[in-house]
Scaffold this active site. Structure first.
Site, PDB file in Angstrom:
ATOM      1  N   GLY A   1       0.822  -1.221   0.000  1.00  0.00           N
ATOM      2  CA  GLY A   1       0.000   0.000   0.000  1.00  0.00           C
ATOM      3  C   GLY A   1       0.846   1.256   0.000  1.00  0.00           C
TER       4      GLY A   1
ATOM      5  N   ASN B   1       1.285   3.445  -2.519  1.00  0.00           N
ATOM      6  CA  ASN B   1       0.979   4.468  -3.526  1.00  0.00           C
ATOM      7  C   ASN B   1       0.442   5.757  -2.908  1.00  0.00           C
ATOM      8  OD1 ASN B   1      -1.299   2.291  -3.456  1.00  0.00           O
ATOM      9  ND2 ASN B   1      -2.323   4.217  -3.923  1.00  0.00           N
TER      10      ASN B   1
ATOM     11  N   GLY C   1      -0.510   7.970   1.205  1.00  0.00           N
ATOM     12  CA  GLY C   1      -0.514   7.988   2.668  1.00  0.00           C
ATOM     13  C   GLY C   1       0.818   7.644   3.320  1.00  0.00           C
TER      14      GLY C   1
ATOM     15  N   GLY D   1       2.357   4.805   3.577  1.00  0.00           N
ATOM     16  CA  GLY D   1       3.224   3.928   2.784  1.00  0.00           C
ATOM     17  C   GLY D   1       4.073   4.719   1.801  1.00  0.00           C
TER      18      GLY D   1
ATOM     19  N   TYR E   1     -12.897  -3.058  11.888  1.00  0.00           N
ATOM     20  CA  TYR E   1     -11.565  -2.444  11.720  1.00  0.00           C
ATOM     21  C   TYR E   1     -10.728  -2.702  12.981  1.00  0.00           C
ATOM     22  CZ  TYR E   1      -7.854   1.015  11.058  1.00  0.00           C
ATOM     23  OH  TYR E   1      -6.626   1.622  10.922  1.00  0.00           O
TER      24      TYR E   1
HETATM   25  N1  LIG Z   1      -4.306   7.395   8.826  1.00  0.00           N
HETATM   26  C1  LIG Z   1      -4.414   7.125  10.103  1.00  0.00           C
HETATM   27  O1  LIG Z   1      -4.830   7.981  10.923  1.00  0.00           O
HETATM   28  C2  LIG Z   1      -4.027   5.766  10.628  1.00  0.00           C
HETATM   29  C3  LIG Z   1      -4.097   5.553  12.006  1.00  0.00           C
HETATM   30  C4  LIG Z   1      -3.756   4.303  12.499  1.00  0.00           C
HETATM   31  C5  LIG Z   1      -3.331   3.312  11.648  1.00  0.00           C
HETATM   32  N2  LIG Z   1      -3.272   3.539  10.312  1.00  0.00           N
HETATM   33  C6  LIG Z   1      -2.842   2.430   9.448  1.00  0.00           C
HETATM   34  O2  LIG Z   1      -1.854   2.894   8.557  1.00  0.00           O
HETATM   35  C7  LIG Z   1      -1.832   2.071   7.394  1.00  0.00           C
HETATM   36  C8  LIG Z   1      -1.750   2.939   6.153  1.00  0.00           C
HETATM   37  O3  LIG Z   1      -2.933   3.678   6.044  1.00  0.00           O
HETATM   38  P1  LIG Z   1      -2.982   5.183   5.500  1.00  0.00           P
HETATM   39  O4  LIG Z   1      -3.495   6.001   6.609  1.00  0.00           O
HETATM   40  O5  LIG Z   1      -1.720   5.554   4.825  1.00  0.00           O
HETATM   41  O6  LIG Z   1      -4.197   5.034   4.468  1.00  0.00           O
HETATM   42  P2  LIG Z   1      -4.279   5.202   2.878  1.00  0.00           P
HETATM   43  O7  LIG Z   1      -3.677   6.479   2.457  1.00  0.00           O
HETATM   44  O8  LIG Z   1      -5.716   4.946   2.559  1.00  0.00           O
HETATM   45  O9  LIG Z   1      -3.381   4.002   2.358  1.00  0.00           O
HETATM   46  C9  LIG Z   1      -3.843   2.681   2.394  1.00  0.00           C
HETATM   47  C10 LIG Z   1      -3.099   1.900   1.335  1.00  0.00           C
HETATM   48  O10 LIG Z   1      -3.545   0.539   1.392  1.00  0.00           O
HETATM   49  C11 LIG Z   1      -3.806   0.130   0.059  1.00  0.00           C
HETATM   50  N3  LIG Z   1      -4.738  -0.980  -0.039  1.00  0.00           N
HETATM   51  C12 LIG Z   1      -6.044  -1.030   0.293  1.00  0.00           C
HETATM   52  N4  LIG Z   1      -6.566  -2.210  -0.052  1.00  0.00           N
HETATM   53  C13 LIG Z   1      -5.569  -2.936  -0.617  1.00  0.00           C
HETATM   54  C14 LIG Z   1      -5.483  -4.216  -1.201  1.00  0.00           C
HETATM   55  N5  LIG Z   1      -6.539  -5.018  -1.302  1.00  0.00           N
HETATM   56  N6  LIG Z   1      -4.303  -4.631  -1.678  1.00  0.00           N
HETATM   57  C15 LIG Z   1      -3.223  -3.837  -1.631  1.00  0.00           C
HETATM   58  N7  LIG Z   1      -3.239  -2.596  -1.119  1.00  0.00           N
HETATM   59  C16 LIG Z   1      -4.401  -2.156  -0.613  1.00  0.00           C
HETATM   60  C17 LIG Z   1      -4.371   1.380  -0.602  1.00  0.00           C
HETATM   61  O11 LIG Z   1      -4.366   1.246  -2.019  1.00  0.00           O
HETATM   62  P3  LIG Z   1      -5.419   2.073  -2.931  1.00  0.00           P
HETATM   63  O12 LIG Z   1      -4.934   3.477  -2.967  1.00  0.00           O
HETATM   64  O13 LIG Z   1      -5.365   1.375  -4.245  1.00  0.00           O
HETATM   65  O14 LIG Z   1      -6.750   1.963  -2.236  1.00  0.00           O
HETATM   66  C18 LIG Z   1      -3.374   2.400  -0.089  1.00  0.00           C
HETATM   67  O15 LIG Z   1      -2.199   2.361  -0.829  1.00  0.00           O
HETATM   68  C19 LIG Z   1      -3.086   1.194   7.469  1.00  0.00           C
HETATM   69  O16 LIG Z   1      -2.732  -0.099   7.888  1.00  0.00           O
HETATM   70  C20 LIG Z   1      -3.922   1.869   8.555  1.00  0.00           C
HETATM   71  O17 LIG Z   1      -4.750   0.944   9.226  1.00  0.00           O
HETATM   72  C21 LIG Z   1      -3.599   4.755   9.789  1.00  0.00           C
END
Ligand SMILES: NC(=O)c1ccc[n+]([C@@H]2O[C@H](COP(=O)([O-])OP(=O)(O)OC[C@H]3O[C@@H](n4cnc5c(N)ncnc54)[C@H](OP(=O)(O)O)[C@@H]3O)[C@@H](O)[C@H]2O)c1
Length: 316
Positions: free
Chosen positions: A44, A46, A48, A50, A198
């Site tokens: 993931g 692409n 956020g 990641g 979640y």
């Molecule tokens: N943001 C927060 O406040 C927060 C807080 C606590 C924990 N987290 C954790 O941090 C991690 C990253 O999240 P983020 O906040 O950076 O969110 P994000 O910007 O939505 O990034 C999520 C990533 O996961 C990918 N993804 C979703 N479904 C997938 C699949 N089936 N196969 C492969 N990739 C997939 C998405 O790809 P697409 O773009 O193609 O959908 C995107 O690249 C997650 O595990 C989340 O639970 C985030």
């Protein structure tokens, strides 16, 4: 009178910004370790957290494999990262964690084409989506956040062992504290609550990290479980409409939410820092160890989740 409110609102905003900057400075990864010659896989990547992690690792000269379900989005992310840094190598590979077939193909390809794997970052995540199932019939949040990463890690463990000392970084959330492991309805078929599902999937991340660390103990593959804090990414896409998110972002940032750069710092720390190289099976936030919440400490439940996940992914 209007000028009075402009001064008050302006003054409060500037003070909050200054306080925020001071508070977040302590949270920046203190390690300057370089990653030359090391290969990192980030799921993931692409957008956020990641993508921000991929960018920081490229600056440290790593070979970074962005494992994305949409190669076009991954390629766009690489172009954006390249505007910030020319260091390191950036490679996009297709990985859909909602498909066992895709995970197997990704792992096969990696084993064939890559010489080594030094760090695996299980970052991809789905947050509070409507009830849907993965290709293999798992509830989407449990399927992607836990089961997909469980299979991926298992398929890459031999590569991590061969490249040891190596690391697995699992991105969880502090919301795991609200989770429970209901083995009678792991796929939420009897009742679906998107927030609870979640939390359950993020608790599964914690239990998986602990059991993985236990199994790999002494093998020089370290496991870190990280909560990134509240980060202003697209994660809330299923819950908050885009225009509301854009309107609320400045306020959220003022109140302590993190930018992607700030949000990736603990993930980066656990991926690179020499001082934690020998640590394993611990929970991290703000670039330091934090105590496990009691819900994540039942090693019997962690073992059971492992066995159930093995059956679901046909590893056993
Ligand atoms: N943001 C927060 O406040 C927060 C807080 C606590 C924990 N987290 C954790 O941090 C991690 C990253 O999240 P983020 O906040 O950076 O969110 P994000 O910007 O939505 O990034 C999520 C990533 O996961 C990918 N993804 C979703 N479904 C997938 C699949 N089936 N196969 C492969 N990739 C997939 C998405 O790809 P697409 O773009 O193609 O959908 C995107 O690249 C997650 O595990 C989340 O639970 C985030």
């Amino acid at each position: 009178m209007a000028w009075f409110w402009v001064v008050v609102v302006g003054g409060v905003s500037v003070s909050l910004l200054v306080l925020r900057r001071i508070a977040n400075r302590a949270k920046v990864c203190p390690s300057k370790a370089m990653m030359t010659g090391k290969t990192v896989v980030i799921t993931g990547a692409n957008c956020g957290i990641g993508k921000a992690t991929a960018s920081e690792l490229a600056k440290r000269n790593a070979r970074v494999i962005l494992a994305c379900r949409d190669v076009g989005k991954g390629t766009k992310a690489v172009k954006e990262i390249r505007r910030r840094t020319q260091s390191g190598e950036l490679v996009v590979k297709r990985l859909d964690l909602a498909s066992i077939n895709s995970i197997q193909m990704f792992a096969d390809n990696l084993r064939k084409e890559e010489q080594r794997l030094d760090v695996l970052i299980n970052n991809a995540g789905v947050f509070q989506c409507p009830y849907t199932k993965t290709e293999d019939g798992f509830e989407m949040q449990m399927g992607v956040n836990h089961i997909g990463h469980f299979l991926l890690t298992n398929l890459l463990t031999d590569m991590l062992k061969k490249s040891a000392p190596s690391r697995v970084v699992v991105v969880t959330s502090s919301l795991h504290k609200r989770g429970t492991m209901n083995f009678d309805d792991l796929q939420s078929e009897k009742a679906y609550n998107k927030a609870k599902s979640y939390a359950n999937s993020k608790l599964a991340n914690c239990l998986f990290s602990r059991e993985l660390a236990r199994q790999l103990c002494g093998g020089n593959v370290s496991v870190y479980c990280v909560h990134p804090g509240m980060v202003m990414t697209n994660l809330s896409r299923h819950v908050v409409p885009r225009f509301i998110k854009i309107l609320l972002t400045p306020l959220a940032l003022l109140l302590g939410a993190r930018t992607n750069f700030e949000g990736c710092q603990t993930v980066l720390y656990c991926s690179v820092a020499d001082e934690v190289a020998k640590e394993t099976g611990k929970y991290y936030g703000n670039c330091k160890v934090e105590p496990w919440h009691q819900v994540a400490t039942d090693d019997g439940v962690a073992k059971k989740l492992w066995e159930v996940s093995e059956k679901l992914t046909k590893l056993a």
